[in-house]
Design an enzyme around this catalytic site. Structure first.
Site, PDB file in Angstrom:
ATOM      1  N   VAL A 127     -25.599  22.238   2.674  1.00 46.47           N
ATOM      2  CA  VAL A 127     -24.272  22.651   2.223  1.00 46.47           C
ATOM      3  C   VAL A 127     -24.325  23.212   0.800  1.00 46.47           C
ATOM      4  CG1 VAL A 127     -21.900  21.848   1.794  1.00 46.47           C
ATOM      5  CG2 VAL A 127     -23.197  20.941   3.736  1.00 46.47           C
ATOM      6  N   ASP A 183     -24.799  27.580  -1.454  1.00 47.33           N
ATOM      7  CA  ASP A 183     -24.069  28.494  -2.343  1.00 47.33           C
ATOM      8  C   ASP A 183     -24.614  28.430  -3.766  1.00 47.33           C
ATOM      9  OD1 ASP A 183     -22.169  29.923  -0.844  1.00 47.33           O
ATOM     10  OD2 ASP A 183     -20.867  28.183  -0.716  1.00 47.33           O
ATOM     11  N   TYR A 212     -14.498  32.756  -5.916  1.00 43.85           N
ATOM     12  CA  TYR A 212     -15.758  32.011  -6.034  1.00 43.85           C
ATOM     13  C   TYR A 212     -16.841  32.985  -6.481  1.00 43.85           C
ATOM     14  CZ  TYR A 212     -13.767  28.043  -3.462  1.00 43.85           C
ATOM     15  OH  TYR A 212     -12.995  26.978  -3.082  1.00 43.85           O
ATOM     16  N   ARG A 221     -11.755  34.619   5.754  1.00 45.05           N
ATOM     17  CA  ARG A 221     -10.723  34.119   4.843  1.00 45.05           C
ATOM     18  C   ARG A 221     -10.123  35.274   4.046  1.00 45.05           C
ATOM     19  NH1 ARG A 221     -14.295  29.590   1.893  1.00 45.05           N
ATOM     20  NH2 ARG A 221     -15.874  31.174   2.333  1.00 45.05           N
ATOM     21  N   LYS A 225     -14.752  35.105  -1.554  1.00 46.39           N
ATOM     22  CA  LYS A 225     -16.192  35.067  -1.820  1.00 46.39           C
ATOM     23  C   LYS A 225     -16.559  35.990  -2.969  1.00 46.39           C
ATOM     24  CE  LYS A 225     -18.940  32.985  -0.378  1.00 46.39           C
ATOM     25  NZ  LYS A 225     -19.359  31.692  -0.982  1.00 46.39           N
ATOM     26  N   GLU A 268     -15.000  27.794  -8.684  1.00 49.24           N
ATOM     27  CA  GLU A 268     -15.805  26.571  -8.595  1.00 49.24           C
ATOM     28  C   GLU A 268     -16.051  25.881  -9.925  1.00 49.24           C
ATOM     29  OE1 GLU A 268     -18.924  29.825  -9.093  1.00 49.24           O
ATOM     30  OE2 GLU A 268     -17.040  29.588  -8.018  1.00 49.24           O
TER      31      GLU A 268
END
Length: 372
Positions: free
Chosen positions: A267, A270, A94, A15, A75, A118
């Site tokens: 999931v 993170d 993030y 990304r 990231k 986030e």
């Protein structure tokens, strides 16, 4: 303002922080945008696309970090990148600091203005900059779980949707929020037998209304989780506490009761993961086995579908990026309480309470740190 977009360097992270249309908007507002050469290639975006949008291509990350007033990433910065940050520089990306003490201390030491996607909020209490990636990760979870269930991948050799005369796999989803709902959508579409667990009665009602009898909903208790974990062929953990480390809802003892070759997709990794046996993995080495159970705990799942994820993320981050660039961080944060909720670290101070609590650090209110 001069805005810099470095190439992401996390394992198989393709990304990119800005797409050309976002660059064009920023340039239209009078800002300068620096893009590291090749930063968008993994998402199918060439340097020529960025030049056409008005960006300047820069070789290597050092020049990006040295020249930019604001760094826009996807990231969290890795250690080598954190060393390049400087006092007063804006970092917009993030961060996921609650489970990451090393990154937290490095950002404190940098003196940078660190705003986490986030924890930016919306008027309805939602997390608008997390939502699109939660949607992507949720939709990926049954897909990667189904692959991990294949015998060649170490799984039970179970087809998620079964076939006529053979039962479908049992999929248990912990958490009925954005990721959980999207995971249920895909798992149902693949023909699995799906159960969603949540502690919110409103969430369970919403899921029941949305899916009808296609899924089962269960109120979350330790006893219910113990029973469902034991039965699951695929367990998907999507639990989220904004800004904080994920609660460990599934203990190692529960994992030991699972069927050999069953699969866990965490999931929530993170934020540290919601399964006691979870540890972060990468796209190049995504799984490991504990007590016969395959664990898939890739910490940047949406990076696997980089183009979709990049455009989805830019559609929600751009208004905030523009606000920071147009107003400067002091006024942008003072004017918008929702953007201010995204501020995690500023001038060596931790201003996100869950992060401070997770690491035993002093907490300062964002308003106090901003002199409001």
């Amino acid at each position: 303002m001069r805005i810099g977009v470095p190439k992401e360097i996390k394992n198989h992270e393709y990304r990119v922080g800005l797409v050309p249309s976002s660059v064009q908007e920023l340039v239209h507002h009078g800002h300068e945008v620096l893009i590291e050469a090749g930063a968008g290639l993994g998402a199918g975006l060439s340097d020529a696309d960025y030049v056409a949008a008005g960006a300047r291509i820069v070789e290597g990350p050092d020049a990006i970090f040295a020249q930019a007033d604001m760094i826009v990433k996807v990231k969290e910065p890795l250690a080598v990148e954190r060393k390049k940050l400087r006092k007063g520089q804006i970092l917009f990306t993030y961060l996921h600091l609650a489970p990451d003490a090393e990154q937290t201390h490095d950002l404190i030491a940098s003196g940078a203005v660190c705003i986490a996607y986030e924890t930016v909020t919306a008027a309805n209490g939602a997390l608008p900059l997390l939502t699109p990636m939660s949607e992507v990760a949720g939709r990926l979870a049954p897909q990667v779980g189904a692959h991990s269930l294949e015998k060649a991948q170490g799984g039970r050799g179970v087809l998620l949707g079964g076939v006529p005369g053979v039962p479908a796999a049992e999929v248990v989803i912990l958490g009925g929020g954005v990721s959980g709902t999207h995971a249920a959508t895909i798992a149902v579409g693949m023909g699995a037998k799906v159960t969603v667990v949540d502690r919110s009665a409103d969430a369970l009602k919403r899921l029941a209304t949305q899916f009808g009898t296609s899924i089962s909903t269960v109120f979350s208790t330790r006893s219910a989780i113990e029973e469902l974990v034991r039965r699951a062929d695929l367990l998907i953990g999507t639990v989220l506490v904004p800004g904080a480390a994920a609660p460990k809802l599934v203990t190692h003892d529960m994992v030991r009761t699972m069927k050999p070759g069953s699969v866990i997709v965490d999931v929530a990794i993170d934020q540290g993961g919601c399964v006691e046996t979870s540890k972060a993995t990468t796209h190049s080495d995504p799984t490991y086995v504990v007590d016969g159970v395959v664990h898939y705990c890739v910490a940047n799942m949406p990076g696997a579908v980089a183009r979709t994820s990049t455009f989805a993320l830019n559609s929600v981050t751009l208004p905030f990026t523009l606000a920071l660039a147009n107003k400067g961080w002091q006024k942008a944060l003072a004017d918008d309480a929702h953007l201010r909720n995204g501020l995690n670290v500023i001038d060596g101070k931790v201003v996100c309470e869950p992060v401070a609590q997770a690491h035993g650090l002093p907490y300062v209110k964002a308003e106090t740190a901003l002199g409001m």
